[in-house]
Design a protein around this motif. Structure first.
Motif, PDB file in Angstrom:
ATOM      1  N   ILE A 141       0.854  -1.194   0.000  1.00 54.54           N
ATOM      2  CA  ILE A 141       0.000   0.000   0.000  1.00 54.54           C
ATOM      3  C   ILE A 141       0.886   1.239   0.000  1.00 54.54           C
ATOM      4  N   VAL A 142       0.544   2.192  -0.850  1.00 57.52           N
ATOM      5  CA  VAL A 142       1.294   3.446  -0.949  1.00 57.52           C
ATOM      6  C   VAL A 142       0.363   4.592  -0.586  1.00 57.52           C
ATOM      7  N   VAL A 143       0.823   5.477   0.298  1.00 52.52           N
ATOM      8  CA  VAL A 143       0.029   6.637   0.710  1.00 52.52           C
ATOM      9  C   VAL A 143       0.793   7.905   0.353  1.00 52.52           C
ATOM     10  N   SER A 144       0.074   9.007   0.348  1.00 52.41           N
ATOM     11  CA  SER A 144       0.680  10.272  -0.069  1.00 52.41           C
ATOM     12  C   SER A 144       0.967  11.154   1.120  1.00 52.41           C
ATOM     13  N   HIS A 145       2.113  11.852   1.030  1.00 57.24           N
ATOM     14  CA  HIS A 145       2.480  12.888   1.985  1.00 57.24           C
ATOM     15  C   HIS A 145       2.843  14.114   1.163  1.00 57.24           C
ATOM     16  N   GLY A 146       1.865  14.983   0.998  1.00 58.54           N
ATOM     17  CA  GLY A 146       2.088  16.092   0.097  1.00 58.54           C
ATOM     18  C   GLY A 146       2.231  15.576  -1.323  1.00 58.54           C
ATOM     19  N   ARG A 147       3.373  15.853  -1.921  1.00 61.20           N
ATOM     20  CA  ARG A 147       3.629  15.375  -3.282  1.00 61.20           C
ATOM     21  C   ARG A 147       4.455  14.096  -3.289  1.00 61.20           C
ATOM     22  N   THR A 148       4.712  13.541  -2.128  1.00 63.46           N
ATOM     23  CA  THR A 148       5.557  12.358  -2.015  1.00 63.46           C
ATOM     24  C   THR A 148       4.709  11.124  -1.745  1.00 63.46           C
ATOM     25  N   LEU A 149       5.031  10.018  -2.409  1.00 61.94           N
ATOM     26  CA  LEU A 149       4.365   8.742  -2.178  1.00 61.94           C
ATOM     27  C   LEU A 149       5.290   7.854  -1.356  1.00 61.94           C
ATOM     28  N   THR A 171      -7.489  -6.750   5.698  1.00 63.58           N
ATOM     29  CA  THR A 171      -8.651  -5.865   5.820  1.00 63.58           C
ATOM     30  C   THR A 171      -8.402  -4.541   5.111  1.00 63.58           C
ATOM     31  N   LEU A 172      -7.201  -3.982   5.287  1.00 66.64           N
ATOM     32  CA  LEU A 172      -6.865  -2.729   4.612  1.00 66.64           C
ATOM     33  C   LEU A 172      -6.926  -2.894   3.097  1.00 66.64           C
ATOM     34  N   GLN A 173      -6.394  -3.979   2.600  1.00 63.00           N
ATOM     35  CA  GLN A 173      -6.408  -4.209   1.160  1.00 63.00           C
ATOM     36  C   GLN A 173      -7.837  -4.342   0.633  1.00 63.00           C
ATOM     37  N   ALA A 174      -8.697  -5.012   1.417  1.00 64.94           N
ATOM     38  CA  ALA A 174     -10.100  -5.149   1.018  1.00 64.94           C
ATOM     39  C   ALA A 174     -10.801  -3.791   1.017  1.00 64.94           C
ATOM     40  N   ARG A 175     -10.510  -2.974   2.037  1.00 61.98           N
ATOM     41  CA  ARG A 175     -11.120  -1.646   2.105  1.00 61.98           C
ATOM     42  C   ARG A 175     -10.704  -0.796   0.902  1.00 61.98           C
ATOM     43  N   LEU A 176      -9.420  -0.854   0.568  1.00 66.98           N
ATOM     44  CA  LEU A 176      -8.926  -0.055  -0.552  1.00 66.98           C
ATOM     45  C   LEU A 176      -9.500  -0.538  -1.880  1.00 66.98           C
ATOM     46  N   LYS A 177      -9.729  -1.830  -1.975  1.00 65.83           N
ATOM     47  CA  LYS A 177     -10.312  -2.372  -3.208  1.00 65.83           C
ATOM     48  C   LYS A 177     -11.767  -1.939  -3.351  1.00 65.83           C
ATOM     49  N   ALA A 178     -12.466  -1.871  -2.218  1.00 69.49           N
ATOM     50  CA  ALA A 178     -13.881  -1.476  -2.248  1.00 69.49           C
ATOM     51  C   ALA A 178     -14.054   0.031  -2.341  1.00 69.49           C
ATOM     52  N   ARG A 180     -11.491   3.305  -3.049  1.00 74.20           N
ATOM     53  CA  ARG A 180     -10.158   3.843  -3.292  1.00 74.20           C
ATOM     54  C   ARG A 180      -9.884   5.114  -2.494  1.00 74.20           C
ATOM     55  N   LEU A 181     -10.927   5.792  -2.078  1.00 72.16           N
ATOM     56  CA  LEU A 181     -10.738   7.012  -1.285  1.00 72.16           C
ATOM     57  C   LEU A 181     -10.264   6.708   0.125  1.00 72.16           C
ATOM     58  N   PHE A 182     -10.320   5.446   0.525  1.00 79.71           N
ATOM     59  CA  PHE A 182      -9.866   5.089   1.864  1.00 79.71           C
ATOM     60  C   PHE A 182      -8.380   5.373   2.045  1.00 79.71           C
ATOM     61  N   VAL A 183      -7.635   5.442   0.941  1.00 83.00           N
ATOM     62  CA  VAL A 183      -6.205   5.734   1.025  1.00 83.00           C
ATOM     63  C   VAL A 183      -5.957   7.111   1.625  1.00 83.00           C
ATOM     64  N   SER A 201      -7.199   2.016  14.277  1.00 75.47           N
ATOM     65  CA  SER A 201      -8.541   2.394  14.724  1.00 75.47           C
ATOM     66  C   SER A 201      -8.776   3.898  14.631  1.00 75.47           C
ATOM     67  N   LEU A 202      -7.700   4.689  14.548  1.00 76.72           N
ATOM     68  CA  LEU A 202      -7.855   6.129  14.401  1.00 76.72           C
ATOM     69  C   LEU A 202      -8.363   6.492  13.009  1.00 76.72           C
ATOM     70  N   ALA A 203      -8.133   5.609  12.044  1.00 76.79           N
ATOM     71  CA  ALA A 203      -8.644   5.828  10.695  1.00 76.79           C
ATOM     72  C   ALA A 203     -10.058   5.284  10.543  1.00 76.79           C
ATOM     73  N   ASP A 204     -10.355   4.195  11.264  1.00 73.86           N
ATOM     74  CA  ASP A 204     -11.671   3.564  11.211  1.00 73.86           C
ATOM     75  C   ASP A 204     -11.845   2.779  12.502  1.00 73.86           C
ATOM     76  N   ALA A 205     -12.900   3.071  13.221  1.00 69.67           N
ATOM     77  CA  ALA A 205     -13.121   2.433  14.525  1.00 69.67           C
ATOM     78  C   ALA A 205     -13.274   0.923  14.410  1.00 69.67           C
ATOM     79  N   ALA A 206     -13.585   0.428  13.235  1.00 69.40           N
ATOM     80  CA  ALA A 206     -13.754  -1.013  13.057  1.00 69.40           C
ATOM     81  C   ALA A 206     -12.416  -1.736  12.918  1.00 69.40           C
ATOM     82  N   LEU A 207     -11.340  -0.995  12.734  1.00 70.25           N
ATOM     83  CA  LEU A 207     -10.016  -1.603  12.578  1.00 70.25           C
ATOM     84  C   LEU A 207      -9.392  -1.825  13.957  1.00 70.25           C
ATOM     85  N   PRO A 208      -8.390  -2.705  14.049  1.00 68.24           N
ATOM     86  CA  PRO A 208      -7.810  -3.035  15.356  1.00 68.24           C
ATOM     87  C   PRO A 208      -7.102  -1.857  16.011  1.00 68.24           C
TER      88      PRO A 208
END
Length: 247
Positions: A141-149, A171-178, A180-183, A201-208
């Motif tokens: 999984i790749v996330v963005s920090h400003g203009r940096t991935l 679970t994260l991979q499934a969320r991103l597949k369903a 894409r804005l979850f990134v 859990s700070l990103a989604d309360a359902a996560l560990p």
């Protein structure tokens, strides 16, 4: 991959020598970089100031061979330029700014060097209370920090099983597949310039709550363990010194 606590009740079976060293004050001081690793940005003010000073020097040094009257170099750089005709605003601004950047950067580095012993002592006490050995799990999984991935890393608490960490990754991979804005949630979760992990859990309360995500892990290879010190839903990461063996 798993996490190994540094506690007598839960012995570290993968890094026994390192675990033994970290239990002692001298071993901890010799093994852990309390400043979070080398920070190349520490020398940016000095380098930028020196480059600006070179530019100012080449623009303002007097050339007697061209018929320019000799002016003391310090005066040409910090007051009047190549001609002694009173204050030259652009020369004053650039030269004194460059000097301030060099002095400020040097003082900042000196202060860090003078306080490293104190910071290490404080970190050791925090480590004894809530510290553990972290082994990072690199994801695809790749996330963005400003203009940096940046790649996303996961790790768990000492009580987190390897299966739980891998299940969180699935679970994260499934969320991103369903969705894409979850990134973007993951990007906000790991934002900031500090070396730290944040609970999923700070990103989604359902996560560990016991699996953490991080992107800023320092400049050492990700397969080297880090020291983690927990602070609520976040874990501050500290790298080992380069010459410390994890065998």
């Amino acid at each position: 991959m798993s996490q190994f606590p540094l506690r007598d009740s839960e012995p570290d079976t993968r890094y026994p020598q390192l675990a033994d060293a970290l239990r002692t004050h001298d071993g901890f001081v010799a093994s852990v970089d309390a400043r979070g690793g080398f920070n190349p940005f520490a020398i940016v003010p000095i380098g930028a100031g020196a480059m600006l000073m070179v530019v100012v020097y080449n623009l303002n040094k007097p050339y007697p061979q061209r018929g320019e009257p000799p002016v003391p170099l310090w005066k040409a750089l910090f007051w009047c330029g190549p001609f002694d005709e009173g204050p030259h605003i652009s020369t004053i601004l650039m030269s004194w700014l460059a000097l301030a950047m060099i002095i400020g950067g040097a003082l900042w580095i000196l202060r860090r060097r003078l306080t490293v012993t104190r910071d290490t002592e404080q970190l050791y006490q925090r480590y004894l209370q809530s510290g553990f050995l972290v082994e990072l799990v690199r994801t695809n999984i790749v996330v963005s920090h400003g203009r940096t991935l940046l790649p996303l890393f996961l790790f768990g608490l000492p009580t987190t099983s390897p299966e739980a960490t891998m299940a969180a990754l699935a679970t994260l991979q499934a969320r991103l597949k369903a969705n894409r804005l979850f990134v973007f949630k993951l990007s906000r979760l790991t934002s900031g310039g500090q070396l730290r992990g944040s609970a999923l859990s700070l990103a989604d309360a359902a996560l560990p709550t016991d699996v953490f995500a991080a992107t800023m892990i320092g400049f050492q290879p990700p397969d080297r363990p880090r020291i983690g010190v927990r602070d609520g839903d976040r874990v501050r990461l500290y790298p080992l010194k380069r010459d410390v063996s994890t065998m």
